[in-house]
Enzyme design. Sequence first.
Site, PDB file in Angstrom:
ATOM      1  N   GLU A  26       0.859  -1.190   0.000  1.00 28.24           N
ATOM      2  CA  GLU A  26       0.000   0.000   0.000  1.00 28.24           C
ATOM      3  C   GLU A  26       0.889   1.233   0.000  1.00 28.24           C
ATOM      4  O   GLU A  26       2.010   1.202   0.544  1.00 28.24           O
ATOM      5  CB  GLU A  26      -0.879  -0.029   1.263  1.00 28.24           C
ATOM      6  CG  GLU A  26      -1.772   1.197   1.409  1.00 28.24           C
ATOM      7  CD  GLU A  26      -2.868   1.040   2.463  1.00 28.24           C
ATOM      8  OE1 GLU A  26      -2.912  -0.002   3.146  1.00 28.24           O
ATOM      9  OE2 GLU A  26      -3.679   1.980   2.594  1.00 28.24           O
ATOM     10  N   ASN A  71      -6.720   1.440   2.782  1.00 34.12           N
ATOM     11  CA  ASN A  71      -7.432   2.694   3.024  1.00 34.12           C
ATOM     12  C   ASN A  71      -6.988   3.783   2.050  1.00 34.12           C
ATOM     13  O   ASN A  71      -7.764   4.657   1.675  1.00 34.12           O
ATOM     14  CB  ASN A  71      -7.193   3.152   4.460  1.00 34.12           C
ATOM     15  CG  ASN A  71      -7.787   2.192   5.480  1.00 34.12           C
ATOM     16  OD1 ASN A  71      -8.650   1.381   5.150  1.00 34.12           O
ATOM     17  ND2 ASN A  71      -7.330   2.268   6.717  1.00 34.12           N
ATOM     18  N   ASN A 171     -12.159  -0.853  -1.054  1.00 33.44           N
ATOM     19  CA  ASN A 171     -11.511  -1.442   0.130  1.00 33.44           C
ATOM     20  C   ASN A 171     -12.304  -1.121   1.393  1.00 33.44           C
ATOM     21  O   ASN A 171     -12.663   0.045   1.618  1.00 33.44           O
ATOM     22  CB  ASN A 171     -10.096  -0.857   0.279  1.00 33.44           C
ATOM     23  CG  ASN A 171      -9.421  -1.321   1.548  1.00 33.44           C
ATOM     24  OD1 ASN A 171      -9.042  -2.488   1.665  1.00 33.44           O
ATOM     25  ND2 ASN A 171      -9.277  -0.420   2.520  1.00 33.44           N
ATOM     26  N   GLU A 172     -12.579  -2.134   2.187  1.00 28.23           N
ATOM     27  CA  GLU A 172     -13.221  -1.972   3.506  1.00 28.23           C
ATOM     28  C   GLU A 172     -14.324  -0.910   3.494  1.00 28.23           C
ATOM     29  O   GLU A 172     -14.324   0.009   4.329  1.00 28.23           O
ATOM     30  CB  GLU A 172     -12.169  -1.640   4.577  1.00 28.23           C
ATOM     31  CG  GLU A 172     -11.233  -2.787   4.860  1.00 28.23           C
ATOM     32  CD  GLU A 172     -10.301  -2.589   6.043  1.00 28.23           C
ATOM     33  OE1 GLU A 172     -10.247  -1.474   6.599  1.00 28.23           O
ATOM     34  OE2 GLU A 172      -9.613  -3.563   6.421  1.00 28.23           O
ATOM     35  N   TYR A 243      -6.912  -8.858  11.546  1.00 31.85           N
ATOM     36  CA  TYR A 243      -5.606  -8.620  12.163  1.00 31.85           C
ATOM     37  C   TYR A 243      -5.619  -9.190  13.571  1.00 31.85           C
ATOM     38  O   TYR A 243      -6.645  -9.157  14.251  1.00 31.85           O
ATOM     39  CB  TYR A 243      -5.289  -7.122  12.170  1.00 31.85           C
ATOM     40  CG  TYR A 243      -5.014  -6.590  10.777  1.00 31.85           C
ATOM     41  CD1 TYR A 243      -3.772  -6.777  10.185  1.00 31.85           C
ATOM     42  CD2 TYR A 243      -6.009  -5.946  10.042  1.00 31.85           C
ATOM     43  CE1 TYR A 243      -3.514  -6.318   8.892  1.00 31.85           C
ATOM     44  CE2 TYR A 243      -5.762  -5.481   8.750  1.00 31.85           C
ATOM     45  CZ  TYR A 243      -4.514  -5.673   8.183  1.00 31.85           C
ATOM     46  OH  TYR A 243      -4.260  -5.232   6.908  1.00 31.85           O
ATOM     47  N   GLU A 291      -6.440  -9.261   3.367  1.00 34.31           N
ATOM     48  CA  GLU A 291      -5.589  -8.619   4.382  1.00 34.31           C
ATOM     49  C   GLU A 291      -5.604  -9.493   5.635  1.00 34.31           C
ATOM     50  O   GLU A 291      -6.674  -9.721   6.216  1.00 34.31           O
ATOM     51  CB  GLU A 291      -6.085  -7.217   4.756  1.00 34.31           C
ATOM     52  CG  GLU A 291      -5.795  -6.179   3.696  1.00 34.31           C
ATOM     53  CD  GLU A 291      -6.134  -4.765   4.142  1.00 34.31           C
ATOM     54  OE1 GLU A 291      -5.998  -4.445   5.336  1.00 34.31           O
ATOM     55  OE2 GLU A 291      -6.562  -3.983   3.270  1.00 34.31           O
ATOM     56  N   GLN A 352       1.377  -6.480   5.452  1.00 38.84           N
ATOM     57  CA  GLN A 352       1.753  -6.170   4.093  1.00 38.84           C
ATOM     58  C   GLN A 352       3.116  -6.786   3.811  1.00 38.84           C
ATOM     59  O   GLN A 352       3.516  -7.680   4.555  1.00 38.84           O
ATOM     60  CB  GLN A 352       1.731  -4.672   3.921  1.00 38.84           C
ATOM     61  CG  GLN A 352       0.320  -4.092   4.186  1.00 38.84           C
ATOM     62  CD  GLN A 352       0.146  -2.637   3.789  1.00 38.84           C
ATOM     63  OE1 GLN A 352       0.995  -2.037   3.158  1.00 38.84           O
ATOM     64  NE2 GLN A 352      -0.975  -2.048   4.182  1.00 38.84           N
TER      65      GLN A 352
HETATM   66  O1  AHR Z   1      -3.088  -2.855   6.119  1.00 46.90           O
HETATM   67  C1  AHR Z   1      -3.317  -1.683   6.837  1.00 46.90           C
HETATM   68  C2  AHR Z   1      -4.759  -1.203   6.720  1.00 46.90           C
HETATM   69  O2  AHR Z   1      -5.612  -2.087   7.376  1.00 46.90           O
HETATM   70  C3  AHR Z   1      -5.334  -1.124   5.333  1.00 46.90           C
HETATM   71  O3  AHR Z   1      -5.024   0.066   4.693  1.00 46.90           O
HETATM   72  C4  AHR Z   1      -6.797  -1.219   5.575  1.00 46.90           C
HETATM   73  O4  AHR Z   1      -7.493  -1.789   4.498  1.00 46.90           O
HETATM   74  C5  AHR Z   1      -6.917  -2.013   6.848  1.00 46.90           C
HETATM   75  O5  AHR Z   1      -7.757  -1.412   7.765  1.00 46.90           O
END
Ligand code: AHR
Length: 503
Positions: A26, A71, A171-172, A243, A291, A352
């Site tokens: 990103e 994001n 995205n999201e 995450y 992700e 990432q």
């Molecule tokens: O990977 C970091 C961020 O986590 C990304 O930009 C977003 O899509 C997610 O919230």
Amino acid sequence: MKVAVTAHARYVVSEIDPRLYGSFIEHLGRAVYTGIYEPGHATADENGMRRDVIDLVKALNMPIVRYPGGNFVSAYNWEDGIGPKQDRPTRLDLAWHTSESNQVGIHEFADWCDAANTEMMLAVNLGSRGLDEARNFLEYANHPGGSYWSDLRIKNGRKEPFDVKLWCLGNEMDGPWQIGHKTADEYGRLAHETAKALRSFDKSLELVVCGSSNAKMPTYPEWEATVLDHTYNEVDYISLHMYFDNHANDTANYLAMSEKLDDYIMSVAGVIDYIKAKKRSTKQVYISFDEWNVWYHSKEQDKKILEGNDGWPSAPPLLEDIYNFEDVLQVGLILNTFIRRSNVVKIACLAQLVNVIAPIMTVPNGPAWRQTTYYPFLFACVYGRGKALDLKVASPTYKSDVAGDVAYADIAGVHDEACGHVTFFAVNRHANETAELDIGLEGFGSASLVDHQVMTHADLRAVNSAEKPDNVVPKPGSGAAVREGRLSLTLPPYSYQMIRIKI
Ligand code: AHR
């Protein structure tokens, strides 16, 4: 502790899509600038890309990299990153409160992917922009020539189309933090119309619609149902993100979180089936888990920049989690979950790749080095190919707050018929007991040991660094044996292992 496993050549979950081992770059922090791109660096190639980083990426044999966000994409103008570099505008990036110089755009990233032997998975901006931008971007990227946008690409130096097959529709979009956040109905309609337009250009594209940002979102899983109701017949994948963190400093619960991941995958698989049945559709939509990672070590230190107290810095250190040995176990567990669910999860991206919550770190003007988590990712990427085996595992369990009963021994297996190898990936979640693993190998014929790698460490908090890059690394295992159709090995407490046999 004794752990009994049966692997049978004909008990198979699914053929693994190699894109299960994708990653993500990103425009965020130092992922691009001083990460993959640093023109003045001693190893820089003719495009200003760091060769030391390319070498570490190439070793992973990773089929896809998602780009450019995240994001970031939700307020990104892709046109800012094309044409002569000196004419490209510097923009304020609203997602991460930084300045974006646009010195790297789709041309530079495509060249980097060629050098790193991987392919682009592109995301379009459905936050601040929409259908029109998406169709122009696609025409620019994929049309051979003879139209406004494709001719502009040729003028900008790239004769052949980029030929990108995999596209993310935003995205999201369920996240209130997202620039241009939408309700499920608003997004579902937009995604449907955008998918329709992109498909009018090329029916063979693979399109990914946004699912939930995580399973704790108040709109989950209704979001998936509504969005798929709008888009089921136009898209191929629904995207999920997750995450992992150990803020609570509770290893047993931390290592149980992959069971939550499993629940999340299976619940969304259920929603997909529900909408499929509702639509009387014969088509199957799959999951793109685009992700996933551990993300918490850097949260505190990032607050200042993210709250805007540092102005609009250019490529500051952000999300620079330094991973420890405990995170090796977590990453191994996550990858095992994806392998076991490879019948529904076809794409997954480690978020990432460089500097930003990443397995690869760089020092500006200095070396690139591997984090602890580079290794379980490497082993899965390189050896986790072929068919995922439907293993039967009998392991003692423990009670966790986050996921109920959890097996101490977590194992995934793959059968790569092309090279005649069976590979097992195993994690021992036990703090002080060794697991004696007895794996019955049925229907494979005679077998012999090829490779055995073990990661273990006396200190769960041990990390690698630029100065000590080899503090936590895999070491050759010992004591494993294949005899009369059985593989036996021991997993030390808190350990990760990869073991390959030739059959
Ligand atoms: O990977 C970091 C961020 O986590 C990304 O930009 C977003 O899509 C997610 O919230």
